[in-house]
Write an enzyme that holds these catalytic residues in place. Sequence first.
Site, short mmCIF file in Angstrom:
data_model
loop_
_atom_site.label_atom_id
_atom_site.label_comp_id
_atom_site.label_asym_id
_atom_site.label_seq_id
_atom_site.Cartn_x
_atom_site.Cartn_y
_atom_site.Cartn_z
N LEU A 36 0.82 -1.02 0.00
CA LEU A 36 0.12 -0.04 0.15
C LEU A 36 0.80 1.19 -0.16
O LEU A 36 0.35 2.27 -0.54
CB LEU A 36 -0.86 0.09 1.25
CG LEU A 36 -1.97 -0.87 1.44
CD1 LEU A 36 -2.76 -1.14 2.57
CD2 LEU A 36 -2.97 -0.78 0.35
N LYS A 38 5.28 2.84 0.83
CA LYS A 38 6.64 2.45 1.01
C LYS A 38 7.13 4.04 1.55
O LYS A 38 6.85 4.93 1.01
CB LYS A 38 7.59 2.23 0.02
CG LYS A 38 8.51 1.09 0.21
CD LYS A 38 9.18 0.62 -0.95
CE LYS A 38 10.49 -0.05 -0.54
NZ LYS A 38 10.58 -1.45 -1.02
N GLY A 39 7.84 3.81 2.75
CA GLY A 39 8.38 5.15 3.31
C GLY A 39 9.93 4.97 3.57
O GLY A 39 10.37 3.71 3.26
N TYR A 41 10.86 4.47 6.49
CA TYR A 41 11.15 3.50 7.68
C TYR A 41 10.64 2.15 7.46
O TYR A 41 10.82 1.40 8.33
CB TYR A 41 10.57 4.06 8.86
CG TYR A 41 11.27 5.53 8.98
CD1 TYR A 41 12.57 5.84 9.71
CD2 TYR A 41 10.63 6.77 8.79
CE1 TYR A 41 13.12 6.94 9.62
CE2 TYR A 41 11.18 8.01 8.98
CZ TYR A 41 12.77 7.97 9.36
OH TYR A 41 13.21 9.15 9.41
N LYS A 43 7.39 -0.21 5.34
CA LYS A 43 6.41 -0.39 4.09
C LYS A 43 5.00 -0.68 4.92
O LYS A 43 5.10 -0.91 6.14
CB LYS A 43 6.88 -1.64 2.97
CG LYS A 43 6.86 -2.58 3.86
CD LYS A 43 7.07 -3.77 2.73
CE LYS A 43 7.24 -5.22 3.63
NZ LYS A 43 6.94 -6.34 2.74
N LYS A 59 1.75 -2.35 8.87
CA LYS A 59 2.81 -1.78 9.04
C LYS A 59 4.28 -2.04 9.44
O LYS A 59 4.37 -2.47 10.67
CB LYS A 59 2.53 -0.35 9.73
CG LYS A 59 3.51 0.88 9.68
CD LYS A 59 3.25 2.29 9.91
CE LYS A 59 4.27 3.37 9.71
NZ LYS A 59 3.80 4.48 10.07
N ASP A 151 3.49 15.62 11.45
CA ASP A 151 3.70 15.20 10.18
C ASP A 151 2.33 15.18 9.38
O ASP A 151 1.94 14.32 8.77
CB ASP A 151 4.36 13.82 10.08
CG ASP A 151 4.75 13.41 8.95
OD1 ASP A 151 5.27 14.37 8.00
OD2 ASP A 151 5.46 12.34 8.78
N1 LIG Z 1 -4.34 1.57 6.91
C1 LIG Z 1 -3.84 1.82 5.74
N2 LIG Z 1 -4.61 1.74 4.67
C2 LIG Z 1 -4.42 2.07 3.47
N3 LIG Z 1 -3.09 2.44 3.16
C3 LIG Z 1 -2.55 2.71 4.18
C4 LIG Z 1 -2.52 2.57 5.10
N4 LIG Z 1 -1.67 2.75 6.05
C5 LIG Z 1 -0.54 3.36 5.43
N5 LIG Z 1 -1.26 3.42 3.96
C6 LIG Z 1 -0.47 3.63 2.79
O1 LIG Z 1 1.06 3.66 3.04
C7 LIG Z 1 1.51 5.04 3.23
C8 LIG Z 1 2.81 5.02 4.21
O2 LIG Z 1 2.09 4.67 5.59
P1 LIG Z 1 2.50 5.46 6.86
O3 LIG Z 1 2.43 6.94 6.52
O4 LIG Z 1 2.00 4.93 7.82
O5 LIG Z 1 4.10 5.08 6.97
P2 LIG Z 1 5.59 6.09 6.60
O6 LIG Z 1 5.12 7.32 6.20
O7 LIG Z 1 6.64 5.30 5.96
O8 LIG Z 1 5.80 6.23 8.26
P3 LIG Z 1 6.61 6.81 9.09
O9 LIG Z 1 6.67 8.54 8.84
O10 LIG Z 1 6.28 6.68 10.54
O11 LIG Z 1 8.00 6.18 8.90
C9 LIG Z 1 0.62 6.08 3.38
O12 LIG Z 1 0.96 7.28 2.78
C10 LIG Z 1 -0.63 5.42 2.80
O13 LIG Z 1 -0.58 5.59 1.40
MG LIG Z 2 3.45 8.55 6.41
#
Ligand SMILES: Nc1ncnc2c1ncn2[C@@H]1O[C@H](COP(=O)(O)OP(=O)(O)OP(=O)(O)O)[C@@H](O)[C@H]1O
Ligand SMILES: [Mg+2]
Length: 395
Positions: A36, A38-39, A41, A43, A59, A151
């Site tokens: 869904l 990828k960041g 930190y 996915k 997550k 954020d």
């Molecule tokens: N519960 C969910 N349902 C659908 N899509 C999701 C969900 N959680 C996250 N995503 C998708 O995944 C992406 C990354 O998730 P999230 O923002 O939680 O992680 P991140 O930005 O890597 O986190 P962090 O900043 O804590 O490292 C989101 O922008 C969204 O597109």
């Molecule tokens: Mg995020």
Amino acid sequence: VSSQPHCFHCIHGFALAITSLSAADVAKQYEHIRELGKGTYGKVDLVAHRTQGTKIALKFVTKNKTKLKSFLREYSLTGSLSCSPFIIKVLDVLFETEDSYVFGQEYAPAGDLFDIIPPQVGLPEEMVKRCMQQLGLALDFMHSKSLVHRDVKPENVLLFDRECRRIKLADFGMTRRVGCRVKRVSGTIPYTAPEVCRASRTEGFLVATSLDVWAFGVLVFCMLTGNFPWEAALPADAFYEEFRRWQKAGCPAGTYPSQWRRFTDDALRMFQRLLASEPEKRCGVKDVFCFVKYELVSELRRRASCRAKRGERSSSGVCTGSCSSSSSSSTPRPSHRHPEPSTPPGTSCLRPAPLKRSVLSDPLSPREESGQHQSPGRDKNKSQMVMATAIEICV
Ligand SMILES: Nc1ncnc2c1ncn2[C@@H]1O[C@H](COP(=O)(O)OP(=O)(O)OP(=O)(O)O)[C@@H](O)[C@H]1O
Ligand SMILES: [Mg+2]
């Protein structure tokens, strides 16, 4: 999974049990459907529980980028906020694999807000207002608990339908308590408040709800226009400088900064309060609720501003007027290009910056700000109980 080793972490007298699962165990329990997101930190995967059939979002936070303490803080904070209908719910799914810490969340089937904002056009006003109300309530709930999201951006707003009738705030990895001193991560994104952009990297700054209010103001601008108002709230950014000068002059009518001409006077009043340069003068997030009854974008002003923009270019698409020499070449300037730093602010040559996904944290360093407490420590003996106080884990 009861036969699997657990590690317990006590928070407020409750134990958080982290099960250790191998990649094969995870695959045995969950069918992987797709990624869904990828960041930096880790996915987020969409999976289906093999026996129950329920779809959930898992997550994965990479262990070498995030300490256990930070992971547990994100999980417990999200859990403590999950009672709000406007905040994503965490599930009772918490485990670690060899390289990641993992928790389960409810699945938001319509993706995130970033994906539905048409670049350089923006969303219909009615949709923006629905988002403003729901996100305003999510943030107000957090702020009432003295928590700051830190954020706020469209990538962290999850959708349950494409019309934004049901949306939820997510990603509490940066959330901290009001009054915490945090170090600034390197780099800024367009949602970063000016006082954070200016903060020294060694001294850091104090967390305040006004940081979310600023980011919320930028987010509303992005939803209404499909552009960023600026790339960074710093004097070197021509868009920001133009806005700041206008603010400093008392926001005179008729001399609106180029990107703000499409808004009604009511919308401009709202932005002045959300984006007040001094954090103490910024309004509370709840103050936007009284503005949703007004028209925000004036169709008449929007058309006039488009006509003015077209008139400001020569037939080759190159800026005329007070452009810097770099823009006087015969090659048309791509519409998404940010102005050269030498472009004087307030000229007709500014080109708005189109939305792109933004990463707040320094990709090379872990997201824990240095200067914070050390992690409570991870004993190799998986059955050991590690005690940590609520304060240590939660903020
Ligand atoms: N519960 C969910 N349902 C659908 N899509 C999701 C969900 N959680 C996250 N995503 C998708 O995944 C992406 C990354 O998730 P999230 O923002 O939680 O992680 P991140 O930005 O890597 O986190 P962090 O900043 O804590 O490292 C989101 O922008 C969204 O597109
Ligand atoms: Mg995020």
